[in-house]
Design a protein around this motif. Structure first.
Motif, PDB file in Angstrom:
ATOM      1  N   GLN A 241       0.816  -1.214   0.000  1.00 24.47           N
ATOM      2  CA  GLN A 241       0.000   0.000   0.000  1.00 24.47           C
ATOM      3  C   GLN A 241       0.848   1.261   0.000  1.00 24.47           C
ATOM      4  O   GLN A 241       0.404   2.317  -0.464  1.00 24.47           O
ATOM      5  CB  GLN A 241      -0.925   0.007   1.222  1.00 24.47           C
ATOM      6  CG  GLN A 241      -1.958  -1.100   1.230  1.00 24.47           C
ATOM      7  CD  GLN A 241      -2.841  -1.064   0.009  1.00 24.47           C
ATOM      8  OE1 GLN A 241      -3.496  -0.069  -0.291  1.00 24.47           O
ATOM      9  NE2 GLN A 241      -2.859  -2.155  -0.733  1.00 24.47           N
ATOM     10  N   SER A 242       2.080   1.181   0.485  1.00 24.84           N
ATOM     11  CA  SER A 242       2.951   2.363   0.528  1.00 24.84           C
ATOM     12  C   SER A 242       3.422   2.791  -0.851  1.00 24.84           C
ATOM     13  O   SER A 242       3.812   3.948  -1.029  1.00 24.84           O
ATOM     14  CB  SER A 242       4.171   2.075   1.419  1.00 24.84           C
ATOM     15  OG  SER A 242       3.768   1.724   2.721  1.00 24.84           O
ATOM     16  N   GLY A 243       3.388   1.888  -1.833  1.00 26.38           N
ATOM     17  CA  GLY A 243       3.933   2.214  -3.144  1.00 26.38           C
ATOM     18  C   GLY A 243       2.914   2.459  -4.223  1.00 26.38           C
ATOM     19  O   GLY A 243       3.285   2.556  -5.401  1.00 26.38           O
ATOM     20  N   LEU A 244       1.637   2.578  -3.872  1.00 30.15           N
ATOM     21  CA  LEU A 244       0.622   2.774  -4.900  1.00 30.15           C
ATOM     22  C   LEU A 244       0.679   4.177  -5.499  1.00 30.15           C
ATOM     23  O   LEU A 244       0.308   4.379  -6.650  1.00 30.15           O
ATOM     24  CB  LEU A 244      -0.768   2.503  -4.326  1.00 30.15           C
ATOM     25  CG  LEU A 244      -1.040   1.048  -3.916  1.00 30.15           C
ATOM     26  CD1 LEU A 244      -2.431   0.908  -3.347  1.00 30.15           C
ATOM     27  CD2 LEU A 244      -0.860   0.115  -5.110  1.00 30.15           C
ATOM     28  N   ASP A 245       1.112   5.188  -4.713  1.00 27.93           N
ATOM     29  CA  ASP A 245       1.171   6.568  -5.192  1.00 27.93           C
ATOM     30  C   ASP A 245       2.585   7.101  -5.299  1.00 27.93           C
ATOM     31  O   ASP A 245       2.773   8.272  -5.655  1.00 27.93           O
ATOM     32  CB  ASP A 245       0.355   7.481  -4.261  1.00 27.93           C
ATOM     33  CG  ASP A 245      -1.124   7.126  -4.269  1.00 27.93           C
ATOM     34  OD1 ASP A 245      -1.629   6.759  -5.341  1.00 27.93           O
ATOM     35  OD2 ASP A 245      -1.765   7.206  -3.206  1.00 27.93           O
ATOM     36  N   ASP A 246       3.576   6.309  -4.996  1.00 28.65           N
ATOM     37  CA  ASP A 246       4.978   6.721  -5.080  1.00 28.65           C
ATOM     38  C   ASP A 246       5.725   5.650  -5.867  1.00 28.65           C
ATOM     39  O   ASP A 246       5.886   4.521  -5.401  1.00 28.65           O
ATOM     40  CB  ASP A 246       5.572   6.870  -3.677  1.00 28.65           C
ATOM     41  CG  ASP A 246       6.933   7.564  -3.706  1.00 28.65           C
ATOM     42  OD1 ASP A 246       7.712   7.315  -4.643  1.00 28.65           O
ATOM     43  OD2 ASP A 246       7.219   8.358  -2.786  1.00 28.65           O
ATOM     44  N   PHE A 247       6.190   6.009  -7.068  1.00 32.90           N
ATOM     45  CA  PHE A 247       6.802   5.005  -7.947  1.00 32.90           C
ATOM     46  C   PHE A 247       8.067   4.419  -7.337  1.00 32.90           C
ATOM     47  O   PHE A 247       8.293   3.204  -7.409  1.00 32.90           O
ATOM     48  CB  PHE A 247       7.108   5.632  -9.307  1.00 32.90           C
ATOM     49  CG  PHE A 247       7.792   4.696 -10.259  1.00 32.90           C
ATOM     50  CD1 PHE A 247       7.084   3.698 -10.904  1.00 32.90           C
ATOM     51  CD2 PHE A 247       9.152   4.788 -10.499  1.00 32.90           C
ATOM     52  CE1 PHE A 247       7.706   2.823 -11.772  1.00 32.90           C
ATOM     53  CE2 PHE A 247       9.785   3.917 -11.364  1.00 32.90           C
ATOM     54  CZ  PHE A 247       9.062   2.935 -12.001  1.00 32.90           C
ATOM     55  N   THR A 248       8.916   5.256  -6.765  1.00 37.05           N
ATOM     56  CA  THR A 248      10.176   4.757  -6.199  1.00 37.05           C
ATOM     57  C   THR A 248       9.923   3.798  -5.045  1.00 37.05           C
ATOM     58  O   THR A 248      10.542   2.731  -4.953  1.00 37.05           O
ATOM     59  CB  THR A 248      11.047   5.935  -5.735  1.00 37.05           C
ATOM     60  OG1 THR A 248      11.226   6.848  -6.818  1.00 37.05           O
ATOM     61  CG2 THR A 248      12.396   5.451  -5.264  1.00 37.05           C
ATOM     62  N   VAL A 249       8.987   4.158  -4.149  1.00 39.40           N
ATOM     63  CA  VAL A 249       8.656   3.278  -3.022  1.00 39.40           C
ATOM     64  C   VAL A 249       8.020   1.984  -3.525  1.00 39.40           C
ATOM     65  O   VAL A 249       8.356   0.884  -3.080  1.00 39.40           O
ATOM     66  CB  VAL A 249       7.719   4.009  -2.042  1.00 39.40           C
ATOM     67  CG1 VAL A 249       7.236   3.050  -0.958  1.00 39.40           C
ATOM     68  CG2 VAL A 249       8.429   5.187  -1.415  1.00 39.40           C
ATOM     69  N   GLY A 250       7.090   2.107  -4.485  1.00 39.94           N
ATOM     70  CA  GLY A 250       6.451   0.916  -5.021  1.00 39.94           C
ATOM     71  C   GLY A 250       7.428  -0.017  -5.709  1.00 39.94           C
ATOM     72  O   GLY A 250       7.339  -1.242  -5.579  1.00 39.94           O
ATOM     73  N   LEU A 251       8.393   0.568  -6.450  1.00 37.84           N
ATOM     74  CA  LEU A 251       9.388  -0.262  -7.114  1.00 37.84           C
ATOM     75  C   LEU A 251      10.286  -0.963  -6.109  1.00 37.84           C
ATOM     76  O   LEU A 251      10.644  -2.136  -6.288  1.00 37.84           O
ATOM     77  CB  LEU A 251      10.219   0.612  -8.057  1.00 37.84           C
ATOM     78  CG  LEU A 251      11.284  -0.094  -8.887  1.00 37.84           C
ATOM     79  CD1 LEU A 251      10.650  -1.131  -9.796  1.00 37.84           C
ATOM     80  CD2 LEU A 251      12.070   0.913  -9.711  1.00 37.84           C
TER      81      LEU A 251
END
Length: 672
Positions: A241-251
């Motif tokens: 859920q932490s990476g749905l709106d932040d590409f770097t975190v989601g990757l």
């Protein structure tokens, strides 16, 4: 005592303190049944359950007494009361913001300096209240990414967000870890954890970075519960859920937490789906800054699984993975390709094995060519690896020799340096000892090197003279038109005065009059004779054309009737063939399906090979070419203006031509 040579089994008698012996170790049926009931048993979870001993053995309980505690235990486990909600939607709608506020007030008054305790109590309250009878999917598959937090009422959501905003990042990171750990442990026990998931999702909306603080711990937790599929899916969903709106975190979450599970059947679909969401969702704009997350090792993990191990996945997931791979490659290459591609080149070259599949060879050769054309340093790296990877270098040289006419135009390195590198390859082939000449790939490398050198001699750079001449011609015509338009007339312009000084005006006027007269006469001839010739041609050729059409109609009808009659014999022929050659139709269908599947794989491989170039071309044209005066809206305005001007010009030309024809007709009538 037993007799000599015999064993004696001692068991407890029905009376206290006494024992009975069974000769020869044999038990009666009742004694065997009692022995089995008293023996330890292995439970489903792997533990050992001891048999009932002591007084309970001597005084068995009645059926009612035995069933009563089991019923009570079952009711405690299911907790299915009359007021328990049936679904997650119903449970979330029942949340009372007043109860939550009262709970917070009580906890805050007792523990004023411990915000972590506030959050833990609030999370426990949510998990107790959001506990439906029908537990949802662990990863909420089939629902939007905002589910289930989107079901919260605005007052409840604002209370949770306001409470989280009063805490610092250290407290939030510790609370995130507490929620995830409690969620996993309770789900392993079979309890509901939907409340924890709601709170984790609310926390991840505005504080996505706190989920990355304990990512190594989450990876270790994933390894320990990997065999518990529901709990592990809940862990993947919660951290993701932490990476749905932040590409770097989601990757980062996808690469470190999820990709290690991509080969497991229970997790592959969710891992690929989450990767598609990350690369195609709201955070995809940060692909240029993902070099630290998506490095060489991470990229080749995806490449190896996509092209070598994805056959074990379902077809739908396999297609989704092949569609995701070009996006991963574009993100890995987009961060300064003229500098970073030199790190990818050795791994690409090492994987270009002659025994690899044709689709993988095409992909590797395409990536190697991209490295050579965009990063000049790759040529020197190739010269160092040439002898170590001779069969792979032979395949790459063969491709360069076939496509050199096209590739030579896109090189970012001088041709002399490239030619020197290929000549060093040829010298290395010639200096190779005799024993080494029998190795695999030596003859292929020699042939490919010589072919590429010959191509370099024949292919020369295009001369810029034609382009310069075209440009000068366009500029000359533009200058003449601008000169005439600014002067108001041809004779008042500088170009017209120059021609007049040179004495060319009379010749130009004579040429213009002759051209005008020839055009008018041609137009009058066409207007007079073309209708006559057309009607005469229709009169002569019309019957023959109608006859041809009639014959074609008859041939078409005959072919259709032949097909219909043949269709009647097809079942008989099929039955006869099946009788004489049993299994032929099944084999044809099987190999036909294989052919269609191979064509489909080839199509996807071609599309994946060209996708990066299309995306790069699109980005280049949209950001560097079609901007400013060449923007799409400007080009549209130019096109509309040009069409209007051409329409007005044709109308004026038609009216002038009609006037000229009328004047010539009147003059001819007067003279006659």
């Amino acid at each position: 005592m037993a007799a000599a040579g015999e064993w004696e089994l001692v068991v407890k008698s029905s009376k206290k303190g006494k024992s009975a012996t069974v000769p020869n170790g044999k038990l009666s049926k009742d004694e065997k049944k009692e022995f089995i009931q008293k023996a330890p048993r292995v439970t489903v979870t792997g533990g050992i359950e001891r048999g009932v001993t002591g007084k309970e053995n001597r005084k068995p309980k009645s059926s009612k007494a035995a069933s009563a505690p089991k019923k009570k235990k079952t009711e405690k486990k299911t907790n299915s009361g009359p007021h328990q909600p049936g679904t997650v939607e119903e449970a979330i709608c029942r949340l009372n913001v007043g109860e939550m506020q009262n709970l917070l007030d009580v906890v805050m008054s007792r523990f004023q300096e411990s915000p972590l305790i506030w959050l833990k109590d609030l999370a426990s309250y949510l998990n107790v209240r959001v506990n439906p009878i029908h537990q949802p999917d662990p990863a909420f598959r089939g629902h939007p990414t905002s589910f289930p937090a989107s079901l919260l009422r605005s007052d409840v959501k604002m209370l949770l967000i306001k409470t989280l905003s009063t805490c610092n990042d250290n407290v939030l990171a510790a609370f995130h870890k507490h929620c995830l750990t409690s969620m996993v442990h309770e789900q392993v026990k079979g309890l509901g954890v939907a409340g924890y998931k709601v709170f984790i999702q609310i926390l991840s909306i505005d504080h996505a970075h706190v989920g990355m603080v304990n990512l190594p711990y989450y990876c270790d937790l994933r390894n320990s519960i990997q065999n518990q599929t529901p709990a592990c899916l809940s862990l993947l969903w919660a951290v993701g859920q932490s990476g749905l709106d932040d590409f770097t975190v989601g990757l980062k979450v996808w690469m470190e937490l999820m990709v290690p599970l991509i080969g497991l059947k229970n997790y592959s679909a969710y891992v690929v789906d989450y990767g598609s969401t990350v690369f195609g969702g709201g955070g995809g704009g940060g692909a240029e800054d993902c070099g630290e997350v998506l490095g060489v090792r991470e990229f080749f993990t995806i490449l190896d699984f996509t092209w070598c191990s994805s056959g074990s996945l379902p077809k739908v997931v396999q297609r989704q993975l092949f569609a995701l791979y070009p996006k991963v490659k574009t993100a890995a290459f987009s961060s300064s390709p003229e500098v970073t591609l030199r790190g990818f080149f050795p791994s690409f070259l090492r994987r270009l094995d002659p025994d690899a599949s044709p689709q993988l060879k095409v992909e590797l050769v395409t990536c190697l060519v991209q490295c050579l054309t965009q990063d000049p340093q790759c040529w020197s790296i190739w010269s160092q690896l040439y002898l170590k990877h001779l069969p792979q270098s032979a395949i790459l040289l063969h491709h360069l020799g076939r496509e050199w006419k096209i590739l030579s135009q896109s090189l970012r390195v001088q041709r002399k340096e490239v030619k020197d590198t290929i000549q060093r390859f040829a010298e290395s082939n010639a200096q190779m000892p005799r024993k080494a000449r029998a190795l695999a790939g030596v003859s292929e490398a020699k042939e490919a090197t010589n072919t590429l050198l010959n191509q370099m001699k024949t292919v020369k750079g295009k001369s810029p003279l034609p382009r310069v001449m075209k440009l000068l011609g366009i500029l000359f015509v533009t200058a003449i038109i601008w000169d005439i338009k600014s002067a108001g007339s041809f004779y008042g312009s500088n170009f017209g005065q120059t021609l007049e000084r040179m004495g060319l005006i009379p010749y130009i006027e004579a040429f213009g009059r002759a051209s005008k007269t020839a055009f008018i006469q041609s137009y009058k001839w066409c207007a007079t004779n073309v209708p006559v010739y057309y009607s005469r041609g229709c009169e002569l050729a019309g019957p023959y054309l109608l006859l041809v059409l009639k014959k074609l109609e008859g041939v078409t009808g005959y072919c259709m009737s032949a097909v219909e009659s043949a269709a009647q014999y097809i079942p008989l022929m099929k039955e006869k063939v099946e009788t004489s050659l049993p299994g032929l139709s099944t084999s044809v269908g099987h190999y036909g399906a294989l052919a269609v599947e191979s064509l489909e794989v080839t199509f996807f491989a071609i599309r994946n090979a060209f996708a990066p170039y299309f995306s790069q071309a699109h980005e280049f044209f949209t950001t560097r070419v079609f901007v400013g005066s060449l923007a799409p809206e400007k080009l549209k305005e130019y096109m509309i203006g040009a069409v209007d001007y051409l329409t007005q010009f044709l109308l004026r030309m038609h009216s002038n031509l009609v006037d000229v024809l009328q004047d010539t007709d009147s003059i001819s009538n007067k003279t006659s």
